[in-house]
Design an enzyme around this catalytic site. Structure first.
Site: not given
Ligand code: BES
Ligand code: ZN
Length: 418
Positions: A226, A281
């Site tokens: 992303h 995000e």
């Molecule tokens: N990079 C993160 C996801 C992540 C965080 C994976 C920590 C593993 C460990 C991603 O950009 C993110 O923040 N995703 C959101 C997804 C949601 C909006 C569906 C999240 O985790 O809050």
């Molecule tokens: Zn991320």
């Protein structure tokens, strides 16, 4: 002590992460007619059980057993009213300390689409011999030429934007900048085009490099991450969100793979799409739209790799393969790639626990996806989603990201060659 700290940190971080979902939910419940709209959400069985007890929510009669998402991690579909979203969000946060603990599967018009989708949801056929490893000469050459300096340059450039928020002018400009970078890198290469994928509901576009295969152009391999970032709870349009690790690091890795393939004058036999997704995000919105579009167009995607957070070292693992919302068979192939091309790295395995990144959007559409990640789940970079997600969290180097370039290059080279 470290343990207690990390628990406190997790709760705090949980709060921050969950704010995304809470405010997303809140944003969806404005007019009263809209708040009575029926929606379908998916969530883990333990959460579903609580939601049924506490909020009297019922299970949906829609059946999605055939979907790949449900095979790799069990999910329950619940029928809710839009006005219940905020209460659901809060309950999941309060009782499960889980973020993104549910996904909106469908509402209004797309409910009909979902019904249709579940009826015809059959995974695309994978080619026999897809997972052969037979490009050693090329992959090993690429692996020797990975430039940490290039990774650093891209991370610095991306994280010097005030933010890359999906609704801000910076979020749009950063994707414009990336498109120009990718165009400049690939302009001499035959069969490559770079385009925006415009999204209807927000200004930030996704960027897609399409590299046409010479023998089976209709078969596609996807490498994505992303391009957006997020921080703060209010005025996110202006809040500083450098997102150096989350996810300038993943986009830098993709950029370096592109450069290395062009430098080798690579001629893929299947097509490759390199994607910087918008609006991850805020609920995987960019990738959800793209994966749905590919599915609706009948695009034959043979494999997807997600790069999201690759430049933070937990002190133990060089890489951790995410086991949920991903494809087991393809994950075995990825582990074989690691054994073949990165035999010395320490590879861990961990579930993310929820649909934590864009791989989940592909999995939902029945496409095989894998997600190699920077660290164990209890030890990932806790500065993400804050103004402190900068390069000095990685000691101002990009060493940890280097093996991810080799793995991603190996993935697209081996999958795109017969
Ligand atoms: N990079 C993160 C996801 C992540 C965080 C994976 C920590 C593993 C460990 C991603 O950009 C993110 O923040 N995703 C959101 C997804 C949601 C909006 C569906 C999240 O985790 O809050
Ligand atoms: Zn991320």
């Amino acid at each position: 002590m470290k343990r207690i700290n990390s628990i406190i940190l997790k709760l705090l971080l949980g709060n921050l992460l969950c704010w995304n979902v809470v405010s997303l939910a809140a944003g969806l419940v404005l007019p009263s007619a809209a708040s009575q709209r029926e929606m379908i959400i998916s969530t883990a069985p333990d959460v579903a059980k609580r939601l049924k007890q506490v909020l009297g929510i019922e299970e949906s009669s829609l059946q999605l057993e055939k979907s790949a998402a449900l095979r790799t991690s069990p999910l329950v579909l619940l029928k809710i009213q839009a006005q219940q979203l905020e209460a659901i969000s809060q309950l999941i946060h309060r009782e499960f300390h889980r973020c993104g603990g549910f996904m909106i599967e469908a509402d209004g018009a797309s409910l009909a689409e979902l019904t249709l989708e579940s009826a015809v949801h059959a995974d695309l056929e994978r080619d026999k011999g897809l997972y052969q490893i037979n490009q050693q000469v090329l992959v090993e050459k690429i692996s020797r030429e990975v430039s940490e300096g290039n990774l650093l340059t891209t991370i610095k450039a991306l994280s010097s934007n005030p933010n890359r928020y999906y609704r801000s002018s910076h979020g749009k400009a950063s994707q414009q900048w990336l498109k120009e970078q990718w165009q400049a890198l690939t302009k001499t290469q035959w069969g490559v085009s770079v385009d925006f994928f415009a999204h209807g509901d927000f200004p930030q576009p996704s960027v897609i490099v399409s590299w046409k295969g010479s023998l089976r152009p209709e078969e596609i391999v996807v490498l994505g991450g992303h391009g957006d970032s997020i921080a703060g709870m209010f005025s996110r349009e202006s809040a500083p969100a450098p997102g150096a690790d989350d996810n300038a690091s993943g986009i830098a890795t993709i950029t370096e793979v592109l450069r290395l393939l062009v430098a080798q004058n690579f001629r893929p036999e299947r097509s490759i799409h390199f994607i910087s997704y918008a609006a991850e995000e805020v609920g995987l919105r960019g990738s959800a739209e793209i994966a749905r579009h590919y599915k609706n167009q009948g695009v034959n995607v043979q494999g997807v790799m997600q790069l999201d957070m690759v430049n933070f070292f937990d002190g133990r693992n060089d890489m951790v393969l995410i086991t949920d919302n991903t494809d087991n068979e393809q994950n075995t192939f990825v582990k074989n790639l690691v054994a073949a091309y990165l035999p010395r790295i320490r590879l861990g395995e961990n579930p993310c626990g929820y649909a934590c990144s864009d791989h989940a959007s592909w999995t939902r559409q029945g496409y095989p996806a894998s997600f190699p990640f920077e660290a164990a789940m209890e030890d990932y970079n806790s500065a993400i989603h804050t103004a402190r997600d900068t390069l000095d969290r990685s000691n101002n180097n990009a060493r940890h990201a280097v093996p991810f370039v080799t793995l991603a290059a190996a993935f697209v080279v081996e999958l795109s060659m017969l």
